[in-house]
Scaffold this active site. Sequence first.
Site, PDB file in Angstrom:
ATOM      1  CB  VAL A   1      51.504  44.192  37.320  1.00  0.00           C
ATOM      2  CG1 VAL A   1      50.650  43.584  36.237  1.00  0.00           C
ATOM      3  CG2 VAL A   1      52.925  43.702  37.226  1.00  0.00           C
ATOM      4  CG  ASP A   2      49.622  47.612  31.687  1.00  0.00           C
ATOM      5  OD1 ASP A   2      50.734  47.717  31.142  1.00  0.00           O
ATOM      6  OD2 ASP A   2      48.536  47.701  31.068  1.00  0.00           O
TER       7      ASP A   2
ATOM      8  CB  ALA B   1      42.116  46.277  37.945  1.00  0.00           C
ATOM      9  CE1 TYR B   2      41.060  44.557  33.336  1.00  0.00           C
ATOM     10  CE2 TYR B   2      41.868  42.626  32.194  1.00  0.00           C
ATOM     11  CZ  TYR B   2      41.585  43.970  32.208  1.00  0.00           C
ATOM     12  OH  TYR B   2      41.810  44.732  31.074  1.00  0.00           O
TER      13      TYR B   2
ATOM     14  CB  ILE C   1      56.979  41.258  37.943  1.00  0.00           C
ATOM     15  CG1 ILE C   1      57.379  40.154  36.963  1.00  0.00           C
ATOM     16  CG2 ILE C   1      56.256  42.403  37.234  1.00  0.00           C
ATOM     17  CD1 ILE C   1      56.205  39.383  36.380  1.00  0.00           C
TER      18      ILE C   1
ATOM     19  CG  ASN D   1      44.515  47.837  29.240  1.00  0.00           C
ATOM     20  OD1 ASN D   1      44.815  48.099  28.078  1.00  0.00           O
ATOM     21  ND2 ASN D   1      44.767  48.660  30.239  1.00  0.00           N
TER      22      ASN D   1
HETATM   23  P1  ADP Z   1      44.661  42.680  36.194  1.00  0.00           P
HETATM   24  O1  ADP Z   1      44.031  43.882  35.548  1.00  0.00           O
HETATM   25  O2  ADP Z   1      45.045  41.606  35.204  1.00  0.00           O
HETATM   26  O3  ADP Z   1      43.873  42.179  37.347  1.00  0.00           O
HETATM   27  P2  ADP Z   1      46.542  44.038  38.003  1.00  0.00           P
HETATM   28  O4  ADP Z   1      47.820  44.697  37.626  1.00  0.00           O
HETATM   29  O5  ADP Z   1      45.452  44.901  38.530  1.00  0.00           O
HETATM   30  O6  ADP Z   1      46.090  43.214  36.695  1.00  0.00           O
HETATM   31  O7  ADP Z   1      46.833  42.899  39.065  1.00  0.00           O
HETATM   32  C1  ADP Z   1      47.403  41.656  38.744  1.00  0.00           C
HETATM   33  C2  ADP Z   1      48.282  41.191  39.898  1.00  0.00           C
HETATM   34  O8  ADP Z   1      49.529  41.860  39.825  1.00  0.00           O
HETATM   35  C3  ADP Z   1      47.712  41.488  41.289  1.00  0.00           C
HETATM   36  O9  ADP Z   1      47.797  40.307  42.073  1.00  0.00           O
HETATM   37  C4  ADP Z   1      48.635  42.577  41.827  1.00  0.00           C
HETATM   38  O10 ADP Z   1      48.791  42.483  43.239  1.00  0.00           O
HETATM   39  C5  ADP Z   1      49.922  42.238  41.132  1.00  0.00           C
HETATM   40  N1  ADP Z   1      50.922  43.325  41.005  1.00  0.00           N
HETATM   41  C6  ADP Z   1      50.750  44.659  41.061  1.00  0.00           C
HETATM   42  N2  ADP Z   1      51.920  45.289  40.903  1.00  0.00           N
HETATM   43  C7  ADP Z   1      52.883  44.319  40.745  1.00  0.00           C
HETATM   44  C8  ADP Z   1      54.303  44.309  40.553  1.00  0.00           C
HETATM   45  N3  ADP Z   1      55.012  45.439  40.467  1.00  0.00           N
HETATM   46  N4  ADP Z   1      54.928  43.102  40.434  1.00  0.00           N
HETATM   47  C9  ADP Z   1      54.230  41.941  40.494  1.00  0.00           C
HETATM   48  N5  ADP Z   1      52.897  41.879  40.671  1.00  0.00           N
HETATM   49  C10 ADP Z   1      52.229  43.049  40.799  1.00  0.00           C
END
Ligand code: ADP
Length: 175
Positions: A34-35, A125-126, A12, A25
Amino acid sequence: MKSRVHVLHGDITQVAVDVIVNAANSSLLGGGGVDGAIHRAAGPALLEACKKVRQQMGECPAGHAVITQAGDLPAKAVIHAVGPVWQGGEHREAELLEDAYMNSLQLALANGYNSIAFPAISTGAYGYPRAAAAEIAVKTVSKFLIRRALPDQVYFVCYDEENAHLYSRLLTQQG
Ligand code: ADP
């Protein structure tokens, strides 16, 4: 409806839309997944902007969203949406996930943005079950778009193939 909603398979941080959504978070001060990727790609300006919001508003509860600048990202802005932590499904998780999408769309509309990209909020992670989360995401976006002209283009950006298939199937079913 279908032509306004799309699935992308990838990262993204690379998507050149008006606004990308971060699965943040409550601290708003960065994290993993992704954060972390968004903060790394955006550079220090994004963290500074998040710190400012944090000072003004305190923590951002699950279901809520805030908007900041996007630092070095190709997007113009970042919406930081806080999804629920999955706790078995009896703790208002579905409602809070819907709120996270709805409040993000509302912010995009209020800021006049034409295009928005979402990650699969809460599914990393959630621990939110992926199929159920994808259904809520698609349903909530569709409901919002019916009566609004903005955002005109919505992208679900799936980092992994499983999510990309889930979203594609749901959008096809919707026609
Ligand atoms: P949460 O804590 O809300 O679960 P995460 O970041 O752990 O957030 O994961 C949310 C989703 O984002 C997961 O499906 C993960 O595979 C996805 N994700 C991780 N990195 C990226 C990225 N660079 N671009 C798009 N999606 C991503």
